[in-house]
Design an enzyme around this catalytic site. Sequence first.
Site, PDB file in Angstrom:
ATOM      1  N   ASN A 172      41.134  32.193  39.350  1.00  0.00           N
ATOM      2  CA  ASN A 172      41.752  33.311  39.581  1.00  0.00           C
ATOM      3  C   ASN A 172      41.048  34.744  39.839  1.00  0.00           C
ATOM      4  O   ASN A 172      40.349  34.807  39.103  1.00  0.00           O
ATOM      5  CB  ASN A 172      42.588  33.481  38.497  1.00  0.00           C
ATOM      6  CG  ASN A 172      43.289  32.353  38.033  1.00  0.00           C
ATOM      7  OD1 ASN A 172      43.844  31.498  38.930  1.00  0.00           O
ATOM      8  ND2 ASN A 172      43.730  32.149  36.664  1.00  0.00           N
ATOM      9  N   HIS A 185      34.245  35.012  37.648  1.00  0.00           N
ATOM     10  CA  HIS A 185      34.373  33.724  36.906  1.00  0.00           C
ATOM     11  C   HIS A 185      35.483  32.718  37.240  1.00  0.00           C
ATOM     12  O   HIS A 185      36.562  33.141  38.038  1.00  0.00           O
ATOM     13  CB  HIS A 185      34.388  33.914  35.559  1.00  0.00           C
ATOM     14  CG  HIS A 185      35.693  34.516  34.816  1.00  0.00           C
ATOM     15  ND1 HIS A 185      36.398  35.743  35.277  1.00  0.00           N
ATOM     16  CD2 HIS A 185      36.695  33.709  34.045  1.00  0.00           C
ATOM     17  CE1 HIS A 185      37.544  35.893  34.603  1.00  0.00           C
ATOM     18  NE2 HIS A 185      37.765  34.705  34.055  1.00  0.00           N
ATOM     19  N   GLN A 187      37.518  28.792  35.948  1.00  0.00           N
ATOM     20  CA  GLN A 187      37.898  28.007  34.764  1.00  0.00           C
ATOM     21  C   GLN A 187      37.790  26.602  35.038  1.00  0.00           C
ATOM     22  O   GLN A 187      38.001  26.380  36.233  1.00  0.00           O
ATOM     23  CB  GLN A 187      39.205  28.468  34.094  1.00  0.00           C
ATOM     24  CG  GLN A 187      39.163  29.935  33.792  1.00  0.00           C
ATOM     25  CD  GLN A 187      40.470  30.372  33.402  1.00  0.00           C
ATOM     26  OE1 GLN A 187      41.008  29.972  32.005  1.00  0.00           O
ATOM     27  NE2 GLN A 187      41.316  31.159  33.871  1.00  0.00           N
TER      28      GLN A 187
END
EC number: 2.7.7.12
Length: 359
Positions: A172, A185, A187
Amino acid sequence: MKRTITHLADGRELFYFDRRDDADRGATDARDLPPRPPASELRYDPLTEEWIAVAGHRQGRTFLPPASECPLCPSTPGNLTEVPSSAYDVVVFENRFPSFSTQTGEHPQVGGLSEVRPGVGRCEVVCFTSDHGSSFSELSAGQVELVMEAWIDRTAELSAMPGVEQVFCFENRGAEIGITLAHPHGQIYAYPYVTPRTRLSLGAAERHRERTGGNLFADVLAAEREAGIRVVASNEHWTAFVPAAARWPVEVHLYPHRQVPDLGGLQPAERTAFGPLYTEVLRRLDGLFGVPMPYVAAWHQAPVNVGRELSYAHLELFSIRRAPDKLKYLAGSESAMGAFVNDVLPEETARLLRSLVTE
Ligand SMILES: [Zn+2]
Protein backbone atom coordinates in the site's frame (compact mmCIF):
# COMPACT_ATOMS: atom_id res chain seq x y z
CA MET A 1 22.28 -13.60 -1.20
CA LYS A 2 22.43 -14.27 2.53
CA ARG A 3 19.43 -14.84 4.80
CA THR A 4 19.74 -14.42 8.56
CA ILE A 5 16.98 -15.17 11.09
CA THR A 6 16.77 -13.46 14.45
CA HIS A 7 14.03 -12.83 17.01
CA LEU A 8 12.61 -9.56 18.32
CA ALA A 9 12.15 -8.89 22.05
CA ASP A 10 8.58 -10.25 22.04
CA GLY A 11 9.54 -13.42 20.18
CA ARG A 12 8.54 -12.41 16.65
CA GLU A 13 10.78 -13.65 13.82
CA LEU A 14 12.84 -11.25 11.70
CA PHE A 15 14.75 -12.09 8.52
CA TYR A 16 17.55 -10.10 6.93
CA PHE A 17 18.09 -10.55 3.19
CA ASP A 18 21.55 -9.29 2.29
CA ARG A 19 23.43 -8.96 -0.96
CA ARG A 20 26.75 -9.49 0.84
CA ASP A 21 27.51 -12.83 2.46
CA ASP A 22 29.59 -11.16 5.18
CA ALA A 23 26.83 -8.85 6.50
CA ASP A 24 26.94 -8.80 10.33
CA ARG A 25 23.44 -9.36 11.73
CA GLY A 26 24.32 -10.06 15.37
CA ALA A 27 22.52 -7.01 16.86
CA THR A 28 19.76 -7.88 19.35
CA ASP A 29 16.48 -6.11 20.13
CA ALA A 30 17.03 -4.14 23.37
CA ARG A 31 13.44 -2.88 23.68
CA ASP A 32 11.01 -3.86 26.41
CA LEU A 33 7.95 -4.95 24.41
CA PRO A 34 4.53 -6.01 25.73
CA PRO A 35 3.39 -9.58 25.00
CA ARG A 36 1.98 -10.24 21.53
CA PRO A 37 -1.78 -9.85 21.10
CA PRO A 38 -3.89 -12.99 20.57
CA ALA A 39 -4.96 -13.93 17.04
CA SER A 40 -7.93 -12.12 15.58
CA GLU A 41 -11.12 -14.05 15.09
CA LEU A 42 -12.74 -15.05 11.84
CA ARG A 43 -16.46 -14.68 11.48
CA TYR A 44 -18.33 -16.27 8.62
CA ASP A 45 -20.79 -14.14 6.67
CA PRO A 46 -23.45 -16.62 5.54
CA LEU A 47 -24.89 -14.14 3.02
CA THR A 48 -21.69 -13.86 0.96
CA GLU A 49 -19.92 -17.04 2.11
CA GLU A 50 -16.90 -14.96 3.09
CA TRP A 51 -14.73 -14.88 6.20
CA ILE A 52 -14.33 -11.51 7.96
CA ALA A 53 -11.29 -11.06 10.23
CA VAL A 54 -12.10 -9.12 13.39
CA ALA A 55 -8.92 -7.80 15.01
CA GLY A 56 -9.76 -5.34 17.80
CA HIS A 57 -6.12 -4.91 18.87
CA ARG A 58 -5.20 -3.25 15.57
CA GLN A 59 -6.98 -0.01 16.56
CA GLY A 60 -4.00 0.88 18.80
CA ARG A 61 -1.28 0.54 16.16
CA THR A 62 1.34 3.16 15.40
CA PHE A 63 -0.13 5.85 13.15
CA LEU A 64 2.06 8.02 10.90
CA PRO A 65 4.91 8.76 13.36
CA PRO A 66 7.52 11.46 12.49
CA ALA A 67 10.53 10.19 10.50
CA SER A 68 12.75 10.42 13.61
CA GLU A 69 10.55 7.81 15.31
CA CYS A 70 10.04 5.54 12.29
CA PRO A 71 9.83 1.92 13.51
CA LEU A 72 11.01 0.58 10.11
CA CYS A 73 14.31 2.50 9.91
CA PRO A 74 17.49 0.78 11.17
CA SER A 75 17.99 1.18 14.92
CA THR A 76 20.05 4.09 16.26
CA PRO A 77 20.93 4.74 19.92
CA GLY A 78 18.11 7.31 20.05
CA ASN A 79 15.49 5.30 18.15
CA LEU A 80 15.31 1.57 18.81
CA THR A 81 13.12 0.22 16.02
CA GLU A 82 11.69 -3.04 14.72
CA VAL A 83 15.07 -3.63 13.00
CA PRO A 84 17.85 -4.13 15.59
CA SER A 85 20.69 -3.69 13.06
CA SER A 86 22.16 -0.26 12.29
CA ALA A 87 21.84 -0.91 8.52
CA TYR A 88 20.07 -3.37 6.22
CA ASP A 89 19.33 -4.21 2.59
CA VAL A 90 15.89 -5.89 2.80
CA VAL A 91 14.26 -7.00 6.01
CA VAL A 92 11.09 -8.99 6.78
CA PHE A 93 9.50 -9.43 10.20
CA GLU A 94 6.26 -10.54 11.77
CA ASN A 95 3.77 -7.69 12.12
CA ARG A 96 3.36 -6.46 15.68
CA PHE A 97 -0.34 -5.76 15.06
CA PRO A 98 -1.32 -8.69 12.84
CA SER A 99 -4.69 -9.44 11.26
CA PHE A 100 -3.75 -13.15 11.44
CA SER A 101 -1.32 -14.90 13.78
CA THR A 102 -0.47 -18.18 15.42
CA GLN A 103 -1.06 -16.76 18.94
CA THR A 104 -4.35 -18.53 19.61
CA GLY A 105 -6.76 -17.02 22.12
CA GLU A 106 -10.28 -17.63 23.36
CA HIS A 107 -13.00 -17.14 20.77
CA PRO A 108 -16.44 -17.86 22.20
CA GLN A 109 -19.30 -18.43 19.77
CA VAL A 110 -21.33 -15.24 19.39
CA GLY A 111 -24.75 -16.51 18.40
CA GLY A 112 -26.51 -15.81 15.14
CA LEU A 113 -25.64 -17.79 12.04
CA SER A 114 -21.96 -16.78 12.12
CA GLU A 115 -19.44 -19.50 12.75
CA VAL A 116 -16.39 -18.12 14.62
CA ARG A 117 -12.86 -19.50 14.50
CA PRO A 118 -9.40 -18.19 15.39
CA GLY A 119 -7.69 -16.08 12.72
CA VAL A 120 -4.75 -18.44 12.44
CA GLY A 121 -2.20 -17.32 9.87
CA ARG A 122 0.60 -14.84 9.73
CA CYS A 123 1.23 -11.22 8.73
CA GLU A 124 4.68 -9.96 7.86
CA VAL A 125 6.17 -6.58 7.01
CA VAL A 126 8.74 -6.23 4.19
CA CYS A 127 11.05 -3.21 4.31
CA PHE A 128 12.12 -2.61 0.70
CA THR A 129 15.08 -0.38 1.64
CA SER A 130 16.61 1.23 4.73
CA ASP A 131 16.27 4.64 3.03
CA HIS A 132 13.26 6.25 4.71
CA GLY A 133 12.71 8.85 2.00
CA SER A 134 12.89 6.49 -0.97
CA SER A 135 10.10 4.65 -2.77
CA PHE A 136 9.80 1.38 -4.70
CA SER A 137 10.05 3.27 -7.99
CA GLU A 138 13.54 4.47 -7.00
CA LEU A 139 14.96 1.04 -6.13
CA SER A 140 17.86 -0.24 -8.23
CA ALA A 141 17.38 -3.38 -10.33
CA GLY A 142 19.56 -5.30 -7.86
CA GLN A 143 17.49 -4.09 -4.91
CA VAL A 144 14.22 -5.18 -6.59
CA GLU A 145 15.77 -8.62 -7.18
CA LEU A 146 16.54 -8.87 -3.48
CA VAL A 147 12.94 -7.91 -2.63
CA MET A 148 11.78 -10.57 -5.12
CA GLU A 149 13.99 -13.18 -3.39
CA ALA A 150 12.41 -12.17 -0.06
CA TRP A 151 8.87 -12.54 -1.51
CA ILE A 152 9.78 -15.97 -2.92
CA ASP A 153 11.38 -17.13 0.32
CA ARG A 154 8.45 -15.99 2.45
CA THR A 155 5.83 -17.38 0.06
CA ALA A 156 7.45 -20.84 0.20
CA GLU A 157 7.89 -20.84 3.97
CA LEU A 158 4.46 -19.42 4.83
CA SER A 159 2.77 -21.82 2.37
CA ALA A 160 4.27 -24.72 4.33
CA MET A 161 2.78 -23.54 7.65
CA PRO A 162 -0.20 -25.50 9.04
CA GLY A 163 -3.54 -23.96 8.12
CA VAL A 164 -2.23 -21.48 5.54
CA GLU A 165 -4.25 -21.57 2.29
CA GLN A 166 -2.97 -18.51 0.38
CA VAL A 167 -0.01 -16.11 0.55
CA PHE A 168 -0.48 -12.52 -0.59
CA CYS A 169 2.45 -10.10 -1.08
CA PHE A 170 1.38 -6.48 -1.50
CA GLU A 171 2.26 -2.84 -1.06
CA ASN A 172 0.00 0.00 0.00
CA ARG A 173 1.58 3.30 -0.96
CA GLY A 174 0.46 6.79 0.02
CA ALA A 175 -1.56 8.38 2.81
CA GLU A 176 -4.58 8.44 0.45
CA ILE A 177 -4.54 4.61 0.42
CA GLY A 178 -4.44 4.51 4.20
CA ILE A 179 -0.85 3.66 5.03
CA THR A 180 0.11 4.18 8.68
CA LEU A 181 3.91 4.28 8.11
CA ALA A 182 5.65 6.33 5.41
CA HIS A 183 8.81 4.17 5.18
CA PRO A 184 8.90 2.21 1.87
CA HIS A 185 7.47 -1.15 2.85
CA GLY A 186 5.00 -3.82 1.87
CA GLN A 187 3.21 -6.61 3.64
CA ILE A 188 2.62 -10.32 3.33
CA TYR A 189 -0.59 -11.96 4.50
CA ALA A 190 -0.76 -15.73 4.96
CA TYR A 191 -4.51 -16.40 5.00
CA PRO A 192 -6.23 -19.44 6.53
CA TYR A 193 -8.65 -19.49 3.57
CA VAL A 194 -8.68 -18.78 -0.17
CA THR A 195 -9.61 -15.11 -0.63
CA PRO A 196 -12.94 -14.18 -2.29
CA ARG A 197 -11.25 -12.54 -5.27
CA THR A 198 -9.08 -15.59 -5.98
CA ARG A 199 -12.03 -17.97 -5.61
CA LEU A 200 -13.96 -15.91 -8.19
CA SER A 201 -11.20 -15.76 -10.78
CA LEU A 202 -10.26 -19.42 -10.36
CA GLY A 203 -13.91 -20.31 -10.95
CA ALA A 204 -13.84 -18.22 -14.13
CA ALA A 205 -10.54 -19.86 -15.17
CA GLU A 206 -12.03 -23.31 -14.68
CA ARG A 207 -15.08 -22.52 -16.82
CA HIS A 208 -12.83 -20.93 -19.46
CA ARG A 209 -10.73 -24.10 -19.62
CA GLU A 210 -13.84 -26.27 -19.99
CA ARG A 211 -15.08 -24.04 -22.83
CA THR A 212 -11.85 -23.43 -24.72
CA GLY A 213 -9.18 -25.72 -23.31
CA GLY A 214 -6.97 -22.67 -22.71
CA ASN A 215 -5.67 -20.89 -19.63
CA LEU A 216 -7.77 -17.79 -18.95
CA PHE A 217 -4.91 -15.59 -17.73
CA ALA A 218 -2.60 -16.64 -20.58
CA ASP A 219 -5.37 -15.96 -23.09
CA VAL A 220 -6.05 -12.50 -21.59
CA LEU A 221 -2.33 -11.66 -21.81
CA ALA A 222 -2.06 -12.91 -25.40
CA ALA A 223 -5.13 -10.91 -26.43
CA GLU A 224 -3.84 -7.72 -24.80
CA ARG A 225 -0.44 -8.11 -26.47
CA GLU A 226 -2.16 -8.68 -29.80
CA ALA A 227 -4.54 -5.71 -29.40
CA GLY A 228 -1.70 -3.48 -28.18
CA ILE A 229 -3.84 -0.41 -27.45
CA ARG A 230 -3.78 -0.90 -23.70
CA VAL A 231 -0.14 -2.05 -23.41
CA VAL A 232 1.85 0.42 -21.30
CA ALA A 233 5.32 -1.15 -21.45
CA SER A 234 6.96 -4.52 -22.03
CA ASN A 235 10.30 -6.31 -22.20
CA GLU A 236 11.45 -9.80 -23.15
CA HIS A 237 9.80 -11.48 -20.14
CA TRP A 238 7.01 -9.18 -18.91
CA THR A 239 4.13 -7.10 -20.27
CA ALA A 240 2.28 -4.30 -18.44
CA PHE A 241 -1.19 -3.36 -19.66
CA VAL A 242 -4.36 -1.59 -18.55
CA PRO A 243 -7.09 -4.25 -18.38
CA ALA A 244 -9.95 -3.74 -20.86
CA ALA A 245 -12.49 -3.75 -18.02
CA ALA A 246 -10.40 -1.73 -15.54
CA ARG A 247 -12.45 -0.90 -12.46
CA TRP A 248 -10.05 1.75 -11.10
CA PRO A 249 -9.22 5.11 -12.74
CA VAL A 250 -5.57 4.00 -12.90
CA GLU A 251 -4.99 0.26 -13.18
CA VAL A 252 -2.08 -1.69 -14.67
CA HIS A 253 -1.50 -5.46 -14.66
CA LEU A 254 1.98 -6.97 -15.06
CA TYR A 255 2.26 -10.53 -16.35
CA PRO A 256 5.31 -12.71 -16.93
CA HIS A 257 5.18 -14.16 -20.46
CA ARG A 258 5.30 -17.71 -19.10
CA GLN A 259 2.63 -19.19 -16.86
CA VAL A 260 3.88 -19.96 -13.35
CA PRO A 261 1.66 -20.52 -10.28
CA ASP A 262 3.71 -18.32 -7.97
CA LEU A 263 6.84 -16.19 -7.87
CA GLY A 264 8.97 -19.18 -6.93
CA GLY A 265 8.27 -20.60 -10.40
CA LEU A 266 10.03 -17.70 -12.16
CA GLN A 267 13.38 -18.44 -13.79
CA PRO A 268 16.38 -16.22 -12.87
CA ALA A 269 16.10 -14.23 -16.12
CA GLU A 270 12.40 -13.58 -15.46
CA ARG A 271 13.10 -12.47 -11.88
CA THR A 272 15.81 -10.11 -13.12
CA ALA A 273 13.63 -8.64 -15.88
CA PHE A 274 10.78 -7.73 -13.51
CA GLY A 275 12.43 -4.80 -11.68
CA PRO A 276 13.33 -2.58 -14.63
CA LEU A 277 9.83 -2.88 -16.14
CA TYR A 278 7.95 -2.48 -12.87
CA THR A 279 9.90 0.58 -11.69
CA GLU A 280 9.37 2.13 -15.15
CA VAL A 281 5.61 1.60 -14.76
CA LEU A 282 5.72 3.16 -11.27
CA ARG A 283 7.59 6.20 -12.61
CA ARG A 284 4.95 6.55 -15.32
CA LEU A 285 2.27 6.45 -12.62
CA ASP A 286 4.04 9.19 -10.65
CA GLY A 287 4.32 11.22 -13.85
CA LEU A 288 0.66 10.92 -14.77
CA PHE A 289 -0.59 13.71 -12.50
CA GLY A 290 2.81 15.10 -11.47
CA VAL A 291 2.33 13.98 -7.85
CA PRO A 292 3.39 10.71 -6.20
CA MET A 293 0.68 8.22 -7.11
CA PRO A 294 -1.02 6.48 -4.20
CA TYR A 295 -1.44 2.83 -5.15
CA VAL A 296 -2.05 -0.75 -4.13
CA ALA A 297 0.30 -3.29 -5.74
CA ALA A 298 -1.08 -6.81 -5.35
CA TRP A 299 0.67 -10.05 -6.25
CA HIS A 300 -1.85 -12.69 -7.27
CA GLN A 301 -0.35 -16.10 -6.59
CA ALA A 302 -1.82 -19.60 -6.64
CA PRO A 303 -3.46 -20.81 -3.42
CA VAL A 304 -1.48 -23.43 -1.50
CA ASN A 305 -3.81 -26.40 -2.00
CA VAL A 306 -6.29 -25.71 -4.82
CA GLY A 307 -6.35 -24.38 -8.38
CA ARG A 308 -2.59 -24.24 -8.80
CA GLU A 309 -2.66 -25.53 -12.39
CA LEU A 310 -5.19 -22.82 -13.32
CA SER A 311 -3.30 -19.97 -11.59
CA TYR A 312 -0.96 -17.50 -13.28
CA ALA A 313 1.20 -15.35 -11.01
CA HIS A 314 0.83 -11.67 -11.88
CA LEU A 315 0.80 -8.22 -10.30
CA GLU A 316 -2.27 -5.97 -10.24
CA LEU A 317 -1.50 -2.33 -9.58
CA PHE A 318 -4.22 0.26 -9.11
CA SER A 319 -4.86 3.73 -7.76
CA ILE A 320 -7.82 5.65 -6.41
CA ARG A 321 -6.46 8.90 -7.90
CA ARG A 322 -8.47 9.99 -10.93
CA ALA A 323 -7.12 13.56 -11.30
CA PRO A 324 -4.35 15.63 -9.69
CA ASP A 325 -6.78 16.84 -7.03
CA LYS A 326 -9.47 14.16 -7.09
CA LEU A 327 -9.78 10.71 -5.54
CA LYS A 328 -12.18 7.97 -6.48
CA TYR A 329 -14.15 6.93 -3.41
CA LEU A 330 -15.90 3.62 -3.24
CA ALA A 331 -19.42 4.90 -2.72
CA GLY A 332 -22.86 3.32 -2.95
CA SER A 333 -22.60 1.23 -6.09
CA GLU A 334 -19.09 -0.09 -5.42
CA SER A 335 -19.24 -0.43 -1.62
CA ALA A 336 -22.77 -1.67 -1.25
CA MET A 337 -23.27 -3.65 -4.45
CA GLY A 338 -19.72 -4.46 -5.61
CA ALA A 339 -20.71 -2.87 -8.95
CA PHE A 340 -17.88 -0.67 -10.23
CA VAL A 341 -18.34 2.44 -12.33
CA ASN A 342 -15.09 3.75 -13.84
CA ASP A 343 -15.03 7.39 -14.99
CA VAL A 344 -11.90 6.94 -17.10
CA LEU A 345 -11.56 5.09 -20.41
CA PRO A 346 -8.88 2.35 -20.00
CA GLU A 347 -7.48 3.02 -23.50
CA GLU A 348 -7.00 6.70 -22.58
CA THR A 349 -5.18 5.81 -19.35
CA ALA A 350 -2.88 3.48 -21.32
CA ARG A 351 -2.21 6.15 -23.94
CA LEU A 352 -1.36 8.77 -21.32
CA LEU A 353 0.91 6.40 -19.39
CA ARG A 354 2.71 5.38 -22.62
CA SER A 355 3.20 8.97 -23.75
CA LEU A 356 5.11 10.02 -20.61
CA VAL A 357 8.86 10.40 -20.98
CA THR A 358 10.71 8.47 -18.28
CA GLU A 359 14.44 8.36 -17.77
ZN1 LIG B 1 11.89 4.87 8.20
